[in-house]
Design a protein around this motif. Structure first.
Motif, PDB file in Angstrom:
ATOM      1  N   THR A 146      -2.073   4.099  -3.024  1.00 63.38           N
ATOM      2  CA  THR A 146      -3.486   3.795  -3.251  1.00 63.38           C
ATOM      3  C   THR A 146      -4.221   4.937  -3.948  1.00 63.38           C
ATOM      4  OG1 THR A 146      -3.913   4.639  -1.031  1.00 63.38           O
ATOM      5  CG2 THR A 146      -3.687   2.256  -1.277  1.00 63.38           C
ATOM      6  N   TYR A 182       0.796  -1.237   0.000  1.00 63.91           N
ATOM      7  CA  TYR A 182       0.000   0.000   0.000  1.00 63.91           C
ATOM      8  C   TYR A 182       0.826   1.284   0.000  1.00 63.91           C
ATOM      9  CZ  TYR A 182      -3.867  -3.120   1.192  1.00 63.91           C
ATOM     10  OH  TYR A 182      -4.784  -4.141   1.203  1.00 63.91           O
ATOM     11  N   LYS A 187      -6.910   3.288   3.378  1.00 64.50           N
ATOM     12  CA  LYS A 187      -6.520   1.879   3.392  1.00 64.50           C
ATOM     13  C   LYS A 187      -5.047   1.731   3.777  1.00 64.50           C
ATOM     14  CE  LYS A 187      -7.484  -2.062   0.531  1.00 64.50           C
ATOM     15  NZ  LYS A 187      -7.927  -2.501  -0.792  1.00 64.50           N
TER      16      LYS A 187
END
Length: 187
Positions: free
Chosen positions: A63, A43, A70
């Motif tokens: 992301t 991520y 997230k």
């Protein structure tokens, strides 16, 4: 003590020098000054900086801006960092270019990256460092402005503001949010 410093931006070379990517730029400057480099991880790109017996985990989410929550949630959990040790570095069109404002909590201010973090974490109670990018754009052209590149005149002031942001980040981790706000928000 560990801190997560999340600098918001969009991935890809077409966004690298845009106003919306100031969070990435601040963390790039901090990493460079600390002689460390980012590595691609889950991520986002991540590195660690040590300062006065504290560990600062620097995160540039991969992301995209509007889904930053997230990445932030994942790294808070992975590194076992409490939310009070989270600082999000974000652009702000309501502040003049180069103005830095530290806040202990608050709403999203119309910023989609902050909105997603608030939604994902279920709270507004986390620190954010707002980096002013100015708001000198015609009505209806906000997206073009924030995704536009810095002018040469604007770029001249950025290196000094990156240093000031670094001081604020380290102060946040060493003397706490309240004392840091009292000291730096007056400047």
């Amino acid at each position: 003590m560990k801190y997560l410093i999340a600098g918001l931006g969009n991935i890809g070379p077409e966004y690298s020098n845009t106003r919306h990517n100031i969070g990435f730029k601040v963390l790039d400057a901090l990493a460079k000054a600390s002689n460390t480099v980012f590595s691609p991880k889950r991520y986002g790109d991540v590195t660690q900086v040590k300062h006065k017996a504290r560990t600062f985990v620097l995160l540039k989410p991969s992301t995209y801006m509007n889904l930053s929550g997230k990445a932030v949630a994942y790294w808070l959990k992975t590194e076992k960092i409490p939310i009070e040790n989270l600082l999000v570095v974000v652009d702000d069109i309501a502040l003049p270019i180069g103005t830095l404002r530290l806040r202990a909590k608050g709403g999203d201010g119309g910023h989609n990256g902050l909105f997603d973090i608030i939604e994902t974490l279920g709270t507004q109670n986390f620190a954010r460092l707002r980096f002013g990018i100015g708001g000198d754009f015609p009505k209806g052209s906000q997206v073009q402005y924030v995704l536009g590149e810095w002018t040469p005149e604007e770029e001249e002031i950025l290196p000094e503001r990156y240093l000031a942001a670094k001081e604020i980040i380290f102060s946040f981790g060493t003397i706490g949010i309240e004392r840091t706000m009292n000291f730096f928000n007056k400047k």
